[in-house]
Design a protein around this motif. Structure first.
Motif, PDB file in Angstrom:
ATOM      1  N   LEU C 235      -3.244  10.556  -0.303  1.00 51.89           N
ATOM      2  CA  LEU C 235      -3.682  10.426   1.089  1.00 51.89           C
ATOM      3  C   LEU C 235      -4.693   9.300   1.244  1.00 51.89           C
ATOM      4  O   LEU C 235      -4.648   8.539   2.204  1.00 51.89           O
ATOM      5  CB  LEU C 235      -4.287  11.748   1.572  1.00 51.89           C
ATOM      6  CG  LEU C 235      -3.296  12.867   1.867  1.00 51.89           C
ATOM      7  CD1 LEU C 235      -4.029  14.169   2.090  1.00 51.89           C
ATOM      8  CD2 LEU C 235      -2.457  12.532   3.078  1.00 51.89           C
ATOM      9  N   TYR C 237      -4.913   6.653  -0.420  1.00 50.01           N
ATOM     10  CA  TYR C 237      -4.223   5.371  -0.482  1.00 50.01           C
ATOM     11  C   TYR C 237      -3.303   5.179   0.712  1.00 50.01           C
ATOM     12  O   TYR C 237      -2.707   4.131   0.854  1.00 50.01           O
ATOM     13  CB  TYR C 237      -3.413   5.259  -1.780  1.00 50.01           C
ATOM     14  CG  TYR C 237      -4.197   4.706  -2.946  1.00 50.01           C
ATOM     15  CD1 TYR C 237      -4.362   3.334  -3.098  1.00 50.01           C
ATOM     16  CD2 TYR C 237      -4.776   5.541  -3.877  1.00 50.01           C
ATOM     17  CE1 TYR C 237      -5.073   2.823  -4.156  1.00 50.01           C
ATOM     18  CE2 TYR C 237      -5.492   5.037  -4.941  1.00 50.01           C
ATOM     19  CZ  TYR C 237      -5.634   3.679  -5.074  1.00 50.01           C
ATOM     20  OH  TYR C 237      -6.350   3.156  -6.121  1.00 50.01           O
ATOM     21  N   GLY C 238      -3.146   6.185   1.525  1.00 47.47           N
ATOM     22  CA  GLY C 238      -2.284   6.053   2.693  1.00 47.47           C
ATOM     23  C   GLY C 238      -0.822   6.236   2.395  1.00 47.47           C
ATOM     24  O   GLY C 238       0.016   5.735   3.129  1.00 47.47           O
ATOM     25  N   LEU C 239      -0.486   6.934   1.326  1.00 47.43           N
ATOM     26  CA  LEU C 239       0.919   7.225   1.055  1.00 47.43           C
ATOM     27  C   LEU C 239       1.468   8.127   2.148  1.00 47.43           C
ATOM     28  O   LEU C 239       0.771   8.992   2.646  1.00 47.43           O
ATOM     29  CB  LEU C 239       1.066   7.948  -0.285  1.00 47.43           C
ATOM     30  CG  LEU C 239       1.669   7.123  -1.418  1.00 47.43           C
ATOM     31  CD1 LEU C 239       0.696   6.044  -1.806  1.00 47.43           C
ATOM     32  CD2 LEU C 239       1.970   8.005  -2.596  1.00 47.43           C
ATOM     33  N   SER C 240       2.705   7.914   2.488  1.00 42.92           N
ATOM     34  CA  SER C 240       3.266   8.727   3.560  1.00 42.92           C
ATOM     35  C   SER C 240       4.733   8.988   3.275  1.00 42.92           C
ATOM     36  O   SER C 240       5.291   8.494   2.310  1.00 42.92           O
ATOM     37  CB  SER C 240       3.089   8.018   4.898  1.00 42.92           C
ATOM     38  OG  SER C 240       3.584   6.722   4.825  1.00 42.92           O
TER      39      SER C 240
END
Lengths: 235, 166, 390
Positions: C235, C237-240
């Motif tokens: 999260l 790192y902005g993983l989506s």
């Protein structure tokens, strides 16, 4: 985190029904109140689109502290993006466009700076967004930056994902970041000159060969050919 | 092939060599952008099956390739690598420029980072237009190239115009 | 995070730590390996400079920009309808999905809402482009791990989906079909039945992949326990998208975001996996294709009649304001932050693309793994170069 059911219920409970008139967004109002207290004098302005989104504006000095507060206190643990805005309008206007694309006869070049939501004061503004998946609320954070080649604190200590975004901002806008681990170009070759996303960066290809304009107009559904011919006259 | 390059080979022998070159084109896949998927559909999918045309899409390195398909946007940062790849290929070598980006810059004609046409860097034999071209269009380009190879006279290999698929 | 998964993660981390202590007998000189910029298995050009100690990665630094085409600058000189043509090409496998958040953001600024039928058509195409995108991943990851057959199957069955997209939009790849206020055209005659047949094919493709790849012992050994990403790191790192759902985060904007599309009227399920490894990422995507098939099937049955275009002016001028809209695209969360000054062109568009954030975790996740695992991790993170470099 692993069981889908519990989380799903939480989210369903917390999402509020949109009302017909005079929507008051309690969730976002409460958030803005709380962060105003946390930041104190560093907090400048905020804007709420009820049930949609929220913006806050902080000072340049409090930029990294804001990230910390958002992460630790408000559970904004999802890093969305980090970027910047150049509010000084392009000195070229839209002069490179074809004449038919300009609705007004003269090419107007704006010189006055106009800021968007949550206001602004300076030419460059940081823009970042973080999100709280548990409450499903995101927040846009803005900060005015002093000077033509500003420097601001990094967010990488809080959100490691900001690393590449800050490198991108550095090469696109010429904004540098204090304490960033690896401040080198991300996209462009090292010998590239200029900062492309600044409004005063010209697209030289358009100078060499102006935009041809609308060459074929597509029919909107329900429109007949006659209307195109009429509009074809102005093209 | 020294004789071929000097143009001193008897006609029938040239024809024979040309036919064998035509049906064993080793093509190097140079997947750059969107067009790479359509190239993949042409080369790796059972529906289009490029191998029936005598094109072999599995060379291990550009040193073993006769043909390269430049499929996609060439950026200024990528351009030196494209040039280097081309220099590694042995003669005679052919280039197909696939898609509008590789032909002329395409939708990125005014971008600050895109090379407006791969022909600024390397010579191109066949231009395949489209954004991206359908796999059939690429196959058409390959067939046209094979026709040219079949009737190729080595001496005047360097004085020709490129093919434009229409 | 359940206990089994965290125990697995702990043992993984311990193993890596003990490996990292350099054994005298295995001591080697450091070495730098340059992966890319070109590799036959990728469609795009990502270069990773990997510093190795023997077989083990000490550090990995992706070098990007080989596909940087300057979208954000170009949107500032394109009118709103022209921008959709451009942004189609960001994630080139699921092109239609790229247009949707942009159009939704513009619609929010203009305060226009598409009619119901248009929204249903949008959602159907959105999910079809997800199928077209992820089906290729299911084959491509296998080919990167050495199994050649699945990619042929993927290309074979993907063609049928592309045919369906083409028969509505006229474009196999880049439809440019979404309009502010609706969609360009209605569905062609017979499309619904044909699409149902295609969905049967895709479902059987999923069965095949389940047998061929997921059940394959070699595949499991190469992916299980490899490249574990804990939820909170992911999260931050902005993983989506499927990448974060396979780390156990139950978050899907189609269900939770509630913008513009009609996913909330359909019956479907968000799949998560507790492990967070390469296998989980493959498995979650496989389930998502099945869910998408389910959704498209329901849309085909329930699509309402009516107009497909709201009343919008012929020359589109978007009122001043700012809007950010994100949707759950095939690769993850894609969003557009539009700043309008009331002109024909946007003042600034910030494109939040999924792969850029997804790949930004590679220096962290590749640290300490072995060279063959680099391929498995990169393949399972599933990026598209246009989506990284923009």
């Amino acid at each position: 985190m692993s069981s889908p059911d519990t989380n799903a219920e939480e989210i369903v409970e917390e999402s509020t029904e949109p009302q017909e008139e005079l929507i008051v967004d309690d969730k976002r109002e409460a958030f803005v109140d709380s962060i105003t207290q946390d930041l104190g004098s560093s907090f400048i302005d905020s804007h709420i689109d009820p049930e949609i989104d929220v913006w806050i504006r902080v000072t340049q000095e409090a930029w990294s502290e804001t990230a910390k507060i958002l992460f630790e206190k408000h559970g904004m643990n999802f890093f969305n993006f980090l970027s910047a805005i150049d509010w000084k309008p392009s000195p070229f206007g839209r002069e490179m466009d074809a004449a038919i694309d300009n609705l007004d006869d003269e090419v107007t070049v704006e010189t006055e700076m106009e800021w968007g939501v949550a206001g602004g004061e300076k030419r460059f503004q940081m823009l970042a967004r973080v999100h709280n998946p548990a409450t499903d609320m995101g927040v846009n954070v803005k900060a005015d930056l002093e000077g033509d080649f500003p420097e601001v604190d990094t967010w990488t200590l809080v959100y490691p994902g900001a690393n590449w975004h800050e490198r991108e901002v550095m090469e696109m806008f010429g904004i540098s970041f204090k304490n960033h681990p690896n401040m080198v170009n991300l996209y462009l070759p090292t010998e590239f000159e200029g900062h492309p996303l600044r409004k005063d960066f010209p697209l030289l290809s358009r100078r060499a060969k102006p935009w041809p304009g609308i060459v074929d107009v597509e029919l909107m559904p329900g429109e007949s050919d006659d209307e195109t011919e009429e509009s074809g006259e102005e093209t | 092939m020294g004789l071929v390059e000097n143009g001193k080979l008897p006609g029938p022998l040239t024809t024979l060599l040309n036919i064998s070159r035509k049906y064993s084109l080793w093509v190097y896949q140079w997947g750059l952008a969107c067009c790479a998927i359509e190239m993949g559909a042409a080369f790796a999918s059972p529906r289009y099956d490029v191998m029936r045309l005598g094109v072999i899409p599995f060379p291990a390195s550009p040193r073993q390739a006769d043909l390269v398909v430049i499929s996609g946007t060439v950026t200024d940062k990528m351009a030196p690598a494209v040039r280097r790849l081309y220099e590694q290929m042995p003669e005679p070598k052919y280039v197909i420029s696939m898609g509008s980006c590789a032909n002329c810059g395409g939708p990125y004609w005014d971008s600050y980072s895109v090379t407006k046409g791969v022909d600024q860097i390397i010579p191109v034999d066949v231009y395949v237009p489209g954004c991206p071209p359908r796999p059939e269009a690429l196959l058409e380009g390959i067939v046209l190239l094979q026709e040219r190879i079949a009737s190729e006279d080595m001496t005047d290999r360097w004085n020709r115009d490129p093919i434009v698929v229409t | 995070m359940n206990t089994e998964a965290s125990a697995q993660q702990l043992s993984y981390i311990e193993n890596q730590a003990s490996d990292a202590r350099v054994n005298i007998e295995l001591e080697t000189e450091g070495m730098t390996l340059n992966l890319g910029p070109q590799h036959p298995a990728t469609h795009g050009t990502l270069r990773i400079i990997v510093r190795l100690d023997g077989e083990q990665v000490v550090s990995a630094e992706p070098v990007m920009g080989y596909m940087h085409r300057g979208y954000e600058k170009l949107t500032e000189v394109r009118t709103y309808p022209q921008v959709t043509t451009l942004v189609n090409r960001i994630d080139w496998l699921g092109s239609f999905a790229n247009e949707v958040p942009f159009i939704l953001a513009a619609e929010r600024l203009m305060e226009v809402e598409a009619p119901a039928r248009a929204q249903w058509i949008r959602t159907a195409l959105f999910e079809l482009s997800r199928i077209a995108n992820v089906v290729l991943f299911l084959g491509d990851m296998a080919v990167q791990l050495g199994a050649t057959t699945p990619v042929f199957y993927a290309f074979r069955d993907r063609e049928f989906v592309l045919n369906q997209i083409e028969s509505v939009t006229g474009g196999r790849f880049h439809p440019n079909f979404d309009r502010i206020g609706g969609v360009k055209d209605d569905l062609p005659k017979g499309w619904i039945q044909e699409t149902k047949d295609v969905l049967v094919r895709i479902n059987s493709f999923c069965e095949e992949m389940e047998d061929l790849v997921v059940g394959n012992e070699i595949f499991q050994t190469r992916t299980r326990g490899i490249g574990i990403i804990p939820a909170d790191t992911g999260l931050a790192y902005g993983l989506s998208g499927a990448n974060i759902r396979s780390s156990g985060v139950d978050w899907d904007l189609r269900r939770d975001g509630g913008v513009g599309l009609i996913h909330d009227q359909l019956d479907w399920k968000v799949w998560t996996h507790p492990d967070g490894d390469s296998f989980a990422r493959y498995w979650v995507r496989l389930q998502e294709v099945r869910e998408s098939c389910k959704m498209v099937g329901q849309i085909l049955d329930g699509i309402p009649s009516g107009p497909i275009m709201a009343k919008v002016p012929r020359i589109i001028k978007v009122p001043p304001g700012e809007a950010y809209v994100e949707t759950e695209n095939p690769l993850g969360i894609m969003g557009y932050y539009i700043i309008s000054k009331g002109d024909l062109v946007p003042y600034r568009v910030k494109i939040r693309s999924a792969s850029f954030n997804n790949v930004s975790i590679t220096p962290w996740v590749l640290k300490g793994v072995y060279v063959p695992d680099v391929i498995s991790i990169l393949a399972s993170l599933y990026f598209i170069l246009g989506d990284i470099d923009r």
